[in-house]
Motif scaffolding. Structure first.
Motif, PDB file in Angstrom:
ATOM      1  N   MET A 195       0.843  -1.206   0.000  1.00  0.00           N
ATOM      2  CA  MET A 195       0.000   0.000   0.000  1.00  0.00           C
ATOM      3  C   MET A 195       0.880   1.259   0.000  1.00  0.00           C
ATOM      4  N   THR A 196       1.933   1.246   0.822  1.00  0.00           N
ATOM      5  CA  THR A 196       2.820   2.415   0.894  1.00  0.00           C
ATOM      6  C   THR A 196       3.480   2.677  -0.460  1.00  0.00           C
ATOM      7  N   VAL A 197       3.947   1.597  -1.090  1.00  0.00           N
ATOM      8  CA  VAL A 197       4.611   1.735  -2.402  1.00  0.00           C
ATOM      9  C   VAL A 197       3.635   2.324  -3.424  1.00  0.00           C
ATOM     10  N   MET A 198       2.429   1.770  -3.453  1.00  0.00           N
ATOM     11  CA  MET A 198       1.431   2.197  -4.448  1.00  0.00           C
ATOM     12  C   MET A 198       0.960   3.626  -4.170  1.00  0.00           C
ATOM     13  N   GLU A 199       0.789   3.924  -2.883  1.00  0.00           N
ATOM     14  CA  GLU A 199       0.235   5.226  -2.510  1.00  0.00           C
ATOM     15  C   GLU A 199       1.195   6.367  -2.847  1.00  0.00           C
ATOM     16  N   THR A 200       2.479   6.062  -2.852  1.00  0.00           N
ATOM     17  CA  THR A 200       3.482   7.101  -3.134  1.00  0.00           C
ATOM     18  C   THR A 200       3.282   7.689  -4.531  1.00  0.00           C
ATOM     19  N   LYS A 201       2.650   6.914  -5.422  1.00  0.00           N
ATOM     20  CA  LYS A 201       2.464   7.399  -6.796  1.00  0.00           C
ATOM     21  C   LYS A 201       1.666   8.694  -6.844  1.00  0.00           C
ATOM     22  N   SER A 202       0.789   8.902  -5.856  1.00  0.00           N
ATOM     23  CA  SER A 202      -0.081  10.072  -5.949  1.00  0.00           C
ATOM     24  C   SER A 202       0.473  11.299  -5.221  1.00  0.00           C
ATOM     25  N   SER A 203       1.630  11.147  -4.568  1.00  0.00           N
ATOM     26  CA  SER A 203       2.167  12.347  -3.909  1.00  0.00           C
ATOM     27  C   SER A 203       3.558  12.718  -4.407  1.00  0.00           C
ATOM     28  N   CYS A 204       4.147  11.879  -5.275  1.00  0.00           N
ATOM     29  CA  CYS A 204       5.529  12.179  -5.657  1.00  0.00           C
ATOM     30  C   CYS A 204       5.569  13.305  -6.697  1.00  0.00           C
ATOM     31  N   CYS A 205       6.548  14.174  -6.539  1.00  0.00           N
ATOM     32  CA  CYS A 205       6.687  15.304  -7.475  1.00  0.00           C
ATOM     33  C   CYS A 205       7.424  14.852  -8.727  1.00  0.00           C
ATOM     34  N   ASP A 206       8.462  14.068  -8.491  1.00  0.00           N
ATOM     35  CA  ASP A 206       9.348  13.698  -9.590  1.00  0.00           C
ATOM     36  C   ASP A 206       9.065  12.248 -10.002  1.00  0.00           C
ATOM     37  N   LEU A 207       8.344  12.114 -11.103  1.00  0.00           N
ATOM     38  CA  LEU A 207       7.916  10.774 -11.531  1.00  0.00           C
ATOM     39  C   LEU A 207       9.102   9.911 -11.949  1.00  0.00           C
ATOM     40  N   GLU A 208      10.136  10.559 -12.515  1.00  0.00           N
ATOM     41  CA  GLU A 208      11.313   9.785 -12.927  1.00  0.00           C
ATOM     42  C   GLU A 208      12.027   9.215 -11.702  1.00  0.00           C
ATOM     43  N   ALA A 209      12.115  10.032 -10.650  1.00  0.00           N
ATOM     44  CA  ALA A 209      12.758   9.548  -9.408  1.00  0.00           C
ATOM     45  C   ALA A 209      11.935   8.413  -8.802  1.00  0.00           C
ATOM     46  N   TYR A 210      10.620   8.535  -8.904  1.00  0.00           N
ATOM     47  CA  TYR A 210       9.746   7.467  -8.383  1.00  0.00           C
ATOM     48  C   TYR A 210       9.979   6.169  -9.161  1.00  0.00           C
ATOM     49  N   ALA A 211      10.106   6.298 -10.489  1.00  0.00           N
ATOM     50  CA  ALA A 211      10.370   5.103 -11.313  1.00  0.00           C
ATOM     51  C   ALA A 211      11.695   4.452 -10.910  1.00  0.00           C
ATOM     52  N   VAL A 212      12.689   5.289 -10.566  1.00  0.00           N
ATOM     53  CA  VAL A 212      13.989   4.745 -10.129  1.00  0.00           C
ATOM     54  C   VAL A 212      13.797   3.944  -8.835  1.00  0.00           C
ATOM     55  N   LEU A 213      13.038   4.511  -7.887  1.00  0.00           N
ATOM     56  CA  LEU A 213      12.766   3.801  -6.620  1.00  0.00           C
ATOM     57  C   LEU A 213      12.066   2.471  -6.880  1.00  0.00           C
ATOM     58  N   LEU A 214      11.101   2.492  -7.805  1.00  0.00           N
ATOM     59  CA  LEU A 214      10.359   1.254  -8.109  1.00  0.00           C
ATOM     60  C   LEU A 214      11.298   0.194  -8.688  1.00  0.00           C
ATOM     61  N   ARG A 215      12.229   0.634  -9.543  1.00  0.00           N
ATOM     62  CA  ARG A 215      13.179  -0.343 -10.126  1.00  0.00           C
ATOM     63  C   ARG A 215      14.093  -0.895  -9.026  1.00  0.00           C
ATOM     64  N   GLN A 216      14.487  -0.025  -8.097  1.00  0.00           N
ATOM     65  CA  GLN A 216      15.347  -0.507  -6.992  1.00  0.00           C
ATOM     66  C   GLN A 216      14.581  -1.515  -6.133  1.00  0.00           C
ATOM     67  N   LEU A 217      13.300  -1.246  -5.936  1.00  0.00           N
ATOM     68  CA  LEU A 217      12.486  -2.191  -5.154  1.00  0.00           C
ATOM     69  C   LEU A 217      12.414  -3.537  -5.886  1.00  0.00           C
ATOM     70  N   ILE A 218      12.239  -3.488  -7.194  1.00  0.00           N
ATOM     71  CA  ILE A 218      12.171  -4.737  -7.969  1.00  0.00           C
ATOM     72  C   ILE A 218      13.474  -5.526  -7.794  1.00  0.00           C
ATOM     73  N   GLU A 219      14.604  -4.819  -7.872  1.00  0.00           N
ATOM     74  CA  GLU A 219      15.902  -5.518  -7.688  1.00  0.00           C
ATOM     75  C   GLU A 219      15.962  -6.202  -6.329  1.00  0.00           C
ATOM     76  N   GLU A 220      15.517  -5.473  -5.292  1.00  0.00           N
ATOM     77  CA  GLU A 220      15.558  -6.076  -3.942  1.00  0.00           C
ATOM     78  C   GLU A 220      14.595  -7.253  -3.833  1.00  0.00           C
ATOM     79  N   LEU A 221      13.413  -7.088  -4.420  1.00  0.00           N
ATOM     80  CA  LEU A 221      12.432  -8.179  -4.344  1.00  0.00           C
ATOM     81  C   LEU A 221      12.961  -9.427  -5.050  1.00  0.00           C
ATOM     82  N   GLU A 222      13.625  -9.198  -6.184  1.00  0.00           N
ATOM     83  CA  GLU A 222      14.218 -10.330  -6.920  1.00  0.00           C
ATOM     84  C   GLU A 222      15.224 -11.053  -6.026  1.00  0.00           C
TER      85      GLU A 222
END
Ligand code: SF4
Ligand code: SF4
Length: 382
Positions: A195-222
């Protein structure tokens, strides 16, 4: 073991406020939005930053009830309460508001909110299946474009709009991919973290930075998945949460579902995965038409018919091997309340799975009563 990167998602709101302040200092505008129907690509193409103002806490509700009737959904009252008390820094930072005529309570509340800040109301047709609805919604996109250009003093260029469409699509693909990790037996991410990960999409200013965080999360999840690390207790019932939007502050039902021993493997609501499987056509000759087409498919209960919600639930239940469905309705939300019947029918008839409909508000007064109901519900799966 929890992914390290979760700390970054937790401080995203704080960072967002700093970014908003910098943006405003350099003359940029901020748009307050309340709903998944708001085409944020268009807002960003006008040089403004969209931020979600959806009220999720009980504190401002009493102030809202001085004007609004008490028997209105808590989300509307909380949102309006923040506006009249000026206690939300995101509302304070917003130069103008975008609203949509979704449910009756919200659209009438917007009439009052328009007295506080400049407000543009998009008129939403309620039927996705007819051509004239799409034509009408396309006209609403054009009207919004004019409003945004006037508010920001910034002409929306087609190339920039297409760039924003691609970026937003990429974020949707990443979110969908992250949500798919919960389909596995062992994943190191709880429903509350999801929920926290998904909810961040609606408050982040910098969408590119958010995409970077999401990719880092994917790496960790892998990495954590490869190491067999799981957040789940052996045999914990796999649950899907559907219904009204719920996020930090209005997450008591999610907390109870996991505290009582369940694991939320899918969040089919607006703070979760709803709409993230719908992409905007990237190379359309008319990007406004492409936006209209995509946003009209949003599977919200204010649409009628709302077959897309049933289809999404079907996909999620089957792919995530869900064992029980919880449908959350905020008190006085008529559209989700009525639609609960067809969700129950689908869940019980199609898969013969346990279904629990919870109607509640933002207060903690019924927490123990809800705990008892959720415990009894989880016992059906043990
Ligand atoms: S539930 Fe519907 S009205 Fe509410 S935020 Fe989602 S899309 Fe908008
Ligand atoms: S939860 Fe229901 S009543 Fe409340 S704003 Fe959303 S659609 Fe409207």
């Amino acid at each position: 073991m929890r992914p390290e990167i979760m700390k970054e998602f937790e401080r995203a709101g704080e960072l967002s406020l700093l970014n908003l302040a910098e943006h405003k200092e350099s003359g940029g505008k901020v748009a307050g939005v309340y709903c998944l129907f708001a085409p944020t690509e268009l807002v960003r193409a006008a040089g403004a930053i969209p931020v979600s103002l959806c009220g999720k806490k009980e504190a401002p509700i009493s102030a809202a009830e001085k004007t609004l009737p008490p028997n209105l959904c808590p989300l509307i009252k909380s949102s309006y309460g923040y506006a009249v008390t000026d206690t939300c820094p995101f509302f304070a930072a917003s130069d103008f508001i975008l609203g949509e005529t979704t449910c009756d309570g919200k659209k009438k509340m917007f009439e009052l909110m328009g007295r506080i800040k400049p407000l543009h109301l998009m008129h939403l047709p309620y039927d996705t299946s007819r051509g004239h609805a799409l034509d009408f919604w396309h006209q609403e996109m054009i009207r919004l474009k004019d409003f945004l250009e006037e508010q920001t003093g910034h002409a929306i260029e087609v190339q920039e709009l297409k760039r924003q469409i691609k970026l937003q699509n990429e974020v949707r693909r990443l979110l969908w991919r992250i949500s798919r990790y919960s389909a596995a037996e062992t994943i190191p991410l709880s429903g509350l973290d999801m929920m926290t990960v998904m909810e961040t999409k609606s408050s982040c200013c910098d969408l590119e930075a958010y995409a970077v965080l999401l990719r880092q999360l994917i790496e960790e999840l892998e990495a954590l998945s490869a190491a067999g690390v799981s957040d789940r207790r052996e045999g914990a019932p796999r649950l899907l949460l559907t219904g009204c939007p719920a996020g930090k502050g209005s997450d008591k039902v999610l907390q109870l579902m996991e505290e009582c021993g369940g694991v939320i493997v899918s969040l089919e609501n607006c703070t979760g995965i709803k709409g993230q499987n719908l992409l905007v056509e990237e190379d359309a000759a008319d990007p406004l038409q492409a936006l209209a087409s995509r946003y009209l498919q949003t599977p919200c209960s204010c649409m009628t018919p709302n077959e897309e919600r049933l289809q999404l639930i079907q996909t999620l239940v089957e792919e995530h091997r869900v064992q029980g469905v919880v449908d959350l309705t905020w008190q006085c939300c008529h559209t989700y309340n009525v639609e609960s019947f067809v969700i129950k029918e689908l869940v019980e008839k199609r898969w013969n799975l346990p279904f629990l409909h919870i109607e509640t508000d933002y207060s903690a007064s019924d927490t123990e009563q809800l705990r008892t109901r959720i415990e009894a519900f989880l016992e059906l799966m043990s």
